[in-house]
Scaffold this active site. Sequence first.
Site, mmCIF file in Angstrom:
data_model
loop_
_atom_site.group_PDB
_atom_site.id
_atom_site.type_symbol
_atom_site.label_atom_id
_atom_site.label_comp_id
_atom_site.label_asym_id
_atom_site.label_seq_id
_atom_site.Cartn_x
_atom_site.Cartn_y
_atom_site.Cartn_z
ATOM 1 C CG ASP A 1 -1.732 -1.266 1.347
ATOM 2 O OD1 ASP A 1 -2.006 -1.884 0.305
ATOM 3 O OD2 ASP A 1 -2.076 -1.653 2.480
ATOM 4 C CG MET B 1 -5.337 -5.545 -3.181
ATOM 5 S SD MET B 1 -4.295 -6.782 -2.366
ATOM 6 C CE MET B 1 -5.508 -8.050 -2.036
HETATM 7 O O1 F6P Z 1 -2.356 -4.090 3.270
HETATM 8 C C1 F6P Z 1 -2.066 -4.934 2.211
HETATM 9 C C2 F6P Z 1 -3.327 -5.448 1.570
HETATM 10 O O2 F6P Z 1 -2.967 -6.269 0.464
HETATM 11 C C3 F6P Z 1 -4.313 -4.385 1.147
HETATM 12 O O3 F6P Z 1 -3.937 -3.725 -0.032
HETATM 13 C C4 F6P Z 1 -5.586 -5.194 1.058
HETATM 14 O O4 F6P Z 1 -6.710 -4.368 1.270
HETATM 15 C C5 F6P Z 1 -5.444 -6.183 2.185
HETATM 16 O O5 F6P Z 1 -4.060 -6.260 2.474
HETATM 17 C C6 F6P Z 1 -5.948 -7.557 1.878
HETATM 18 O O6 F6P Z 1 -5.832 -8.326 3.039
HETATM 19 P P1 F6P Z 1 -6.038 -9.892 3.054
HETATM 20 O O7 F6P Z 1 -4.780 -10.528 2.540
HETATM 21 O O8 F6P Z 1 -6.274 -10.204 4.484
HETATM 22 O O9 F6P Z 1 -7.208 -10.221 2.169
#
Ligand code: F6P
Length: 363
Positions: A146, A188
């Site tokens: 991010d 993301m």
């Molecule tokens: O913070 C990193 C990230 O990939 C974000 O961009 C995304 O919203 C989130 O983590 C997704 O999380 P998870 O892997 O728990 O679905």
Amino acid sequence: MNQAQEIRKIGVLTSGGDCAGLNAAIRAITMRAETGYGWRVLGIEQGTAGLLARPPRVRALTASMFDGALMRTGGTFLGTTNRGDPFSYPMPDGRKIDRSGEIIDAYRALDLQALIAIGGDGSQAIIRKLARQGDIPLVCIPKTIDNDIGATEVAIGYDTAVAVATEALDKLQPTAASHDRIMILEVMGRDAGHIALAAGIAGGADVILLPEIPYKIDHVVGKIAALRQAGRNFSLIVVAEAAPDPDGRTVERHGRYSGVGHAIGRRLEDLVEAEVRVTVLGHLQRGGQPSPRDRLMAGVFGTHAVDLIAQGKFDRMVAWQNRRAVDIPIEDAIATYACVAPDSPLVNTARGLGISFGDRPAA
Ligand code: F6P
């Protein structure tokens, strides 16, 4: 007293969501610690969860382990977790209890003299709290696709995520052109639109929709119409996962951003005479081979973190600022959440390239 002489063994863990470049960072830490200072390195598995296990889940790391392909691979071979805050740990019976003491006990039992944690802002906040409570000498390395940690220009994983999203646009463009379609790519980034902005520019998007810049769907429709009038039969739209839907609502599922691309696609289908297709890029942005830049930053951050321990400088996060590795107090480092500033140079660049943010009528 020379701090380096007191250190015999350090621990390293990865925490939070994985990303590309973590193995390269673990490699850099191990190489620097072993060959630079003669220290032993213990890898802690599954982030702080490894220290909750009994016996603790750890493995000895040696420089020779990294002779092969490991640093070129995505993910983290130590494993990680983005659940289970040890200060409010969810138990099977539904209770939440404070298990921080167990982690500190395990750290002490392992006879470590310092800990390096590779994590995003949330992980760093939790591990810093543990470190303060348990008097653990801690250094943090920023990682997150991010790229939202304000104190560093770049965090490990971001560059690879942008490369993956750009490559997706490269692949969507010919099929969009072949079928006269509007292609929406959802990427993301949590609450920050950095991936969408960078990939949108690099991948030649026509529209970039961000959580930081409110948009009107009519302006997006206007941009598509203007492109058609100019003879362009397709459009590429990049939308950050936290951008609102056309009615201004955040699209979430089970507490995670997901689905805004489809929400925008459905609305556009009603408003334009063209087929719309939606691609949700998802975790492809986190996996894959780390880019050269992510490996480079992993090397820079890993060696700098070990050097900080040797200097007896703790409670600090390494960062990249003005073309140099620096270090700052963790508390300050994670205090500023870095979103896309609507007047940032990259936003201006995008506007200069004719990219619409859906906030103004098409030129
Ligand atoms: O913070 C990193 C990230 O990939 C974000 O961009 C995304 O919203 C989130 O983590 C997704 O999380 P998870 O892997 O728990 O679905």
